[in-house]
Design a protein around this motif. Structure first.
Motif, short mmCIF file in Angstrom:
data_model
loop_
_atom_site.label_atom_id
_atom_site.label_comp_id
_atom_site.label_asym_id
_atom_site.label_seq_id
_atom_site.Cartn_x
_atom_site.Cartn_y
_atom_site.Cartn_z
N GLU A 266 -9.41 -16.46 13.02
CA GLU A 266 -9.68 -17.38 11.87
C GLU A 266 -10.31 -16.81 10.89
O GLU A 266 -11.35 -17.35 10.15
CB GLU A 266 -10.26 -18.64 12.38
N ASP A 267 -10.53 -15.47 10.61
CA ASP A 267 -10.86 -14.75 9.55
C ASP A 267 -10.20 -14.91 8.27
O ASP A 267 -10.79 -14.63 7.37
CB ASP A 267 -11.20 -13.26 10.19
N PHE A 268 -9.12 -14.89 8.29
CA PHE A 268 -8.04 -15.00 7.21
C PHE A 268 -8.29 -13.83 6.22
O PHE A 268 -8.26 -13.88 5.08
CB PHE A 268 -7.99 -16.22 6.69
N GLU A 269 -8.51 -12.63 6.82
CA GLU A 269 -8.52 -11.52 6.14
C GLU A 269 -7.16 -10.85 6.39
O GLU A 269 -6.45 -10.99 7.21
CB GLU A 269 -9.63 -10.52 6.49
N LEU A 270 -6.91 -9.89 5.47
CA LEU A 270 -5.73 -9.03 5.61
C LEU A 270 -5.77 -7.81 6.39
O LEU A 270 -6.77 -6.95 6.18
CB LEU A 270 -5.06 -8.52 4.17
N VAL A 271 -4.85 -7.23 7.36
CA VAL A 271 -4.82 -6.03 7.88
C VAL A 271 -3.44 -5.38 7.29
O VAL A 271 -2.30 -6.04 7.32
CB VAL A 271 -4.55 -6.08 9.58
N LEU A 272 -3.75 -4.16 6.71
CA LEU A 272 -2.68 -3.24 6.06
C LEU A 272 -2.51 -2.20 6.80
O LEU A 272 -3.31 -1.48 7.06
CB LEU A 272 -2.97 -3.31 4.70
N ALA A 273 -1.01 -1.70 6.93
CA ALA A 273 -0.89 -0.46 7.31
C ALA A 273 -0.55 0.52 5.94
O ALA A 273 0.66 -0.14 5.48
CB ALA A 273 0.35 -0.44 8.35
N VAL A 274 -1.04 1.37 5.84
CA VAL A 274 -1.00 2.11 4.57
C VAL A 274 -0.68 3.55 4.81
O VAL A 274 -1.75 4.16 5.77
CB VAL A 274 -2.10 1.83 3.57
N PRO A 275 0.29 4.34 4.29
CA PRO A 275 0.55 5.56 4.61
C PRO A 275 -1.02 6.52 4.13
O PRO A 275 -1.74 5.91 3.29
CB PRO A 275 1.58 6.03 3.81
N PRO A 276 -1.16 7.48 4.79
CA PRO A 276 -2.57 8.11 4.67
C PRO A 276 -2.91 8.47 3.31
O PRO A 276 -4.20 8.07 2.97
CB PRO A 276 -2.51 9.42 5.49
N GLU A 277 -2.21 9.08 2.54
CA GLU A 277 -2.60 9.58 1.19
C GLU A 277 -3.10 8.15 0.22
O GLU A 277 -3.80 8.13 -0.32
CB GLU A 277 -1.86 10.47 0.37
N GLU A 278 -2.09 7.25 0.58
CA GLU A 278 -2.17 5.94 -0.35
C GLU A 278 -3.39 5.45 0.25
O GLU A 278 -4.11 4.71 -0.58
CB GLU A 278 -1.20 4.99 0.04
N ALA A 279 -3.91 5.46 1.56
CA ALA A 279 -5.18 4.76 2.19
C ALA A 279 -6.20 5.29 1.56
O ALA A 279 -7.29 4.46 1.22
CB ALA A 279 -4.79 4.94 3.77
N ALA A 280 -6.22 6.71 1.52
CA ALA A 280 -7.23 7.45 1.07
C ALA A 280 -7.61 7.17 -0.51
O ALA A 280 -8.72 6.79 -0.84
CB ALA A 280 -7.19 9.06 1.10
N ARG A 281 -6.68 6.95 -1.22
CA ARG A 281 -6.66 6.60 -2.69
C ARG A 281 -7.28 4.92 -2.94
O ARG A 281 -8.17 4.79 -3.57
CB ARG A 281 -5.28 6.72 -3.36
N LEU A 282 -6.72 4.32 -1.90
CA LEU A 282 -7.22 2.71 -1.92
C LEU A 282 -8.65 2.78 -1.70
O LEU A 282 -9.44 2.04 -2.48
CB LEU A 282 -6.28 1.79 -1.08
N LEU A 283 -9.00 3.56 -0.55
CA LEU A 283 -10.34 3.27 -0.15
C LEU A 283 -11.14 3.87 -1.29
O LEU A 283 -12.32 3.20 -1.25
CB LEU A 283 -10.64 3.98 1.23
N ARG A 284 -10.99 4.90 -1.61
CA ARG A 284 -11.90 5.53 -2.86
C ARG A 284 -11.92 4.78 -4.14
O ARG A 284 -12.90 4.28 -4.61
CB ARG A 284 -10.99 6.80 -3.38
N GLN A 285 -10.89 3.89 -4.46
CA GLN A 285 -10.70 2.85 -5.86
C GLN A 285 -11.37 1.72 -5.43
O GLN A 285 -11.78 0.92 -6.38
CB GLN A 285 -9.30 2.89 -6.06
N GLN A 286 -11.11 1.19 -4.19
CA GLN A 286 -11.79 -0.17 -3.78
C GLN A 286 -11.24 -1.31 -5.02
O GLN A 286 -12.30 -1.70 -5.56
CB GLN A 286 -13.36 -0.09 -3.69
N PRO A 287 -9.92 -1.40 -5.17
CA PRO A 287 -9.67 -2.02 -6.45
C PRO A 287 -9.81 -3.61 -6.55
O PRO A 287 -9.79 -4.38 -7.38
CB PRO A 287 -8.12 -1.84 -6.57
#
Ligand code: MG
Length: 327
Positions: A266-287
């Protein structure tokens, strides 16, 4: 035909429903108000021209999901809507309309008669519906001698990228999670903030392979995503973002905060599976406003694993809340 959509409440002879309808007529957001109670047999929804339609439904019952003696019915209404919108978020679908079916107890509960209870439930839903631009487009209202049940069906539309499913993950994908986990039973489960905007933004700006929302517990829901994707998964307990409530709960019951984060649900947060380079970009940007954290990755080898601080991998039990359990 006065407008793009034509919401409708199923009519019955109950004066309760008539009274509730006239309240809704005054109080629903402007987008839906004009045509509520037109007295047609079904709602006609526009806005799906080139989109897929995503549909989900979820029911909450007094005595199982909440106790009206203890909880403000506005929070119950908010949650009932929120859990459905969280499922749309997990599919990266934009919410369009929801249908609300209530079975109200005939006897007053917590000093509230049926109509007042219904209105309070809607008062909990309306702000969230307005915030996320979803129309409360119809429903049904009945009463009986049993406890309150509230069932919501939500319709969403897919974006250009199509739906995000559980089954698109690949070995090597990084597992990312929004927000903080664990201890939701201390109150956060009622105040669910469905990650709709986050899902839409991330799906638009990054390549996402798979997604799920955490309803029954991180470990269990990750194992579901992995299984649907035909792969395994490893979680790194030391990297899971722990909610303060998980620590408080752990101090009470002696279980570790990480255990709570892995299994409470019941956290209702999202878990996402993201290819490694996209994940790195996403984690850097914290959009997004809510922080996003890497908590593990998908593996070739099936099953659910945990990675200790020393790098050792051990099996992880997919603990979580099973709806048909024998509790
Ligand atoms: Mg879900």
């Amino acid at each position: 035909m006065n407008g793009r959509r034509h919401p409708v409440w199923k009519r019955s002879f109950l004066s309760l429903e008539k009274d509730l309808l006239s309240w809704l007529h005054e109080n629903l957001p402007a987008s839906g108000r004009h045509s509520v109670g037109l007295g047609d047999d079904a709602a006609v929804l526009g806005g799906f021209d080139r989109s897929g339609v995503v549909v989900t439904t979820d029911m909450l019952t007094e005595g199982v999901d909440f106790l009206l003696e203890e909880v403000d019915p506005r929070r119950v209404g908010h949650k009932a809507l929120g859990v459905n919108l969280s499922d749309l978020a997990a599919m990266a679908a934009e919410p369009v309309a929801v249908f609300v079916s209530l079975v109200l107890p005939r006897q007053a509960v917590g000093g509230r008669a049926a109509l007042e209870l219904a209105i309070e439930l809607y008062r909990g839903m309306i702000p969230l519906a307005e915030k996320l631009g979803v129309e409360i487009a119809g429903g049904d209202t009945n009463s009986w001698d049993g406890p309150l049940a509230i069932s919501i069906t939500a319709l969403g539309k897919t974006s250009e990228q199509g739906p995000l499913t559980r089954g698109g993950g690949r070995a090597g994908d990084q597992l990312l999670v929004t927000g903080e986990l664990g201890g939701s039973i201390l109150g956060r489960h009622l105040d669910v903030q469905p990650r709709v905007r986050e899902a839409l933004l991330l799906h638009e700006q990054f390549e996402l392979h798979a997604g799920i929302d955490i309803s029954d517990g991180l470990a269990l829901d990750v194992s579901r995503l992995a299984e649907a994707s035909g792969v395994g998964a490893v979680l790194v307990p030391g990297e899971i973002p722990i909610a303060a409530a998980a620590k408080r709960l752990g101090q009470r019951d002696g279980r570790s905060a990480v255990d709570h984060a892995l299994g409470d649900g019941e956290d209702f947060e999202l878990v996402l599976a993201v290819p490694p380079e996209e994940a790195a970009r996403l984690l850097r940007q914290q959009p997004t406003e809510v922080s996003i954290t890497r908590i593990g990755e998908l593996l070739e080898s099936p099953g659910l694993w945990q990675e200790k601080a020393n790098g050792e991998r051990l099996p992880l039990v997919a603990q979580g809340y099973e709806h048909w359990g024998d509790e």
